[in-house]
Design a protein around this motif. Structure first.
Motif, short mmCIF file in Angstrom:
data_model
loop_
_atom_site.label_atom_id
_atom_site.label_comp_id
_atom_site.label_asym_id
_atom_site.label_seq_id
_atom_site.Cartn_x
_atom_site.Cartn_y
_atom_site.Cartn_z
N UNK A 1 9.08 -3.91 -2.90
CA UNK A 1 9.56 -5.34 -3.59
C UNK A 1 8.31 -6.21 -4.17
N UNK A 2 7.22 -6.09 -3.29
CA UNK A 2 5.92 -6.70 -3.53
C UNK A 2 5.18 -5.89 -4.72
N UNK A 3 5.43 -4.63 -4.80
CA UNK A 3 4.67 -3.78 -5.75
C UNK A 3 5.48 -4.16 -7.22
N UNK A 4 6.80 -4.07 -7.10
CA UNK A 4 7.54 -4.58 -8.21
C UNK A 4 7.36 -6.08 -8.85
N UNK A 5 7.10 -6.83 -7.69
CA UNK A 5 6.77 -8.09 -8.17
C UNK A 5 5.45 -8.44 -9.01
N UNK A 6 4.62 -7.43 -8.16
CA UNK A 6 3.09 -7.36 -8.90
C UNK A 6 3.26 -6.79 -10.27
N UNK A 7 4.08 -5.74 -10.61
CA UNK A 7 4.39 -5.08 -11.93
C UNK A 7 4.87 -6.17 -12.90
N UNK B 1 -3.48 -13.73 -12.22
CA UNK B 1 -4.25 -12.33 -11.48
C UNK B 1 -4.05 -12.65 -9.94
N UNK B 2 -3.96 -14.04 -9.73
CA UNK B 2 -4.01 -14.46 -8.19
C UNK B 2 -2.87 -13.89 -7.61
N UNK B 3 -1.69 -14.12 -8.40
CA UNK B 3 -0.51 -13.88 -8.00
C UNK B 3 -0.18 -12.30 -7.68
N UNK B 4 -0.64 -11.68 -8.73
CA UNK B 4 -0.54 -10.07 -8.65
C UNK B 4 -1.16 -9.63 -7.32
N UNK B 5 -2.67 -10.32 -7.09
CA UNK B 5 -3.40 -9.87 -5.97
C UNK B 5 -2.64 -10.32 -4.75
N UNK B 6 -1.96 -11.20 -4.74
CA UNK B 6 -1.23 -11.94 -3.55
C UNK B 6 -0.01 -10.90 -3.28
N UNK B 7 0.75 -10.37 -4.12
CA UNK B 7 1.68 -9.49 -4.03
C UNK B 7 1.13 -8.13 -3.49
N UNK C 1 0.11 5.77 6.49
CA UNK C 1 0.03 4.79 5.21
C UNK C 1 -1.53 4.55 4.86
N UNK C 2 -2.31 4.80 5.63
CA UNK C 2 -3.56 4.72 5.62
C UNK C 2 -4.25 4.69 3.95
N UNK C 3 -3.72 5.80 3.45
CA UNK C 3 -4.30 6.24 2.23
C UNK C 3 -3.43 5.10 1.16
N UNK C 4 -2.34 4.82 1.42
CA UNK C 4 -1.81 3.71 0.56
C UNK C 4 -2.22 2.33 0.46
N UNK C 5 -2.74 1.88 1.80
CA UNK C 5 -3.59 0.90 2.00
C UNK C 5 -4.62 0.69 1.20
N UNK C 6 -5.45 1.93 1.24
CA UNK C 6 -6.73 2.00 0.64
C UNK C 6 -6.39 2.01 -1.12
N UNK C 7 -5.32 2.41 -1.41
CA UNK C 7 -4.90 2.42 -2.86
C UNK C 7 -4.48 1.06 -3.30
N UNK C 8 -3.88 0.32 -2.27
CA UNK C 8 -3.59 -1.14 -2.52
C UNK C 8 -4.88 -1.85 -2.87
N UNK C 9 -5.91 -1.54 -2.00
CA UNK C 9 -7.17 -2.41 -1.99
C UNK C 9 -7.61 -2.09 -3.28
N UNK C 10 -7.72 -0.89 -3.92
CA UNK C 10 -8.32 -0.57 -5.30
C UNK C 10 -7.49 -1.09 -6.24
N UNK C 11 -6.41 -1.22 -6.20
CA UNK C 11 -5.46 -2.01 -6.98
C UNK C 11 -5.82 -3.38 -7.23
N UNK D 1 -8.55 -4.94 -6.50
CA UNK D 1 -9.86 -4.82 -7.21
C UNK D 1 -9.96 -4.74 -8.90
N UNK D 2 -8.96 -3.84 -9.01
CA UNK D 2 -8.85 -3.36 -10.47
C UNK D 2 -8.19 -4.53 -11.36
N UNK D 3 -7.20 -5.38 -10.39
CA UNK D 3 -6.54 -6.40 -11.17
C UNK D 3 -7.62 -7.65 -11.20
N UNK D 4 -8.59 -7.77 -10.41
CA UNK D 4 -9.75 -8.83 -10.49
C UNK D 4 -10.39 -8.39 -11.52
N UNK D 5 -10.72 -7.21 -12.04
CA UNK D 5 -11.43 -6.80 -13.05
C UNK D 5 -10.95 -6.95 -14.38
#
Length: 116
Positions: free
Chosen positions: A62-68, A78-84, A98-108, A110-114
């Motif tokens: 749900x959060x990923x869909x909202x971010x999309x 940008x802030x709303x996307x990062x919050x989701x 799910x540790x790798x997914x957590x890392x992927x979300x952190x990278x996401x 960062x990419x949104x921020x840029x």
């Protein structure tokens, strides 16, 4: 040469983004959205394999869909996307598989921020 006997081992779902999810290669907002959608697919795979509780996955997706959806708006926040993305990350925190997914979300995030 060492020999490892791995017979009888059972490996549950293990996130492996090699070749699949790569935020290092994103160059546009469209690329970020595509990578977030790939994370959604990984969440589904984790549920199918029994590595992730379905109720948690529903909230993560749900959060990923909202971010999309927010990302695709004419003037995305940008802030709303990062919050989701952060909420999705919090839901997965502490789940070893799910540790790798957590890392992927952190990278996401960062990419949104840029790029947004």
């Amino acid at each position: 040469m060492p020999v490892f006997d791995q017979s009888g081992q059972q490996v549950d779902y293990q996130y492996n983004a090699a070749g699949n999810i790569n935020f290092g290669s994103v160059q546009s907002k469209v690329d970020v959205i595509s990578e977030i959608q790939k994370i959604q697919e990984e969440v589904r795979k984790a549920v199918q394999s029994g590595a992730l509780d379905e109720e948690i996955a529903i909230d993560v997706e749900s959060n990923l869909k909202k971010a999309t959806v927010q990302s695709q708006k004419p003037n995305p926040d940008k802030k709303t996307i990062q919050d989701y993305l952060e909420q999705a990350k919090k839901l997965l925190a502490g789940i070893a598989s799910a540790a790798g997914l957590v890392t992927g979300l952190s990278e996401a995030a960062k990419a949104v921020g840029m790029l947004f």
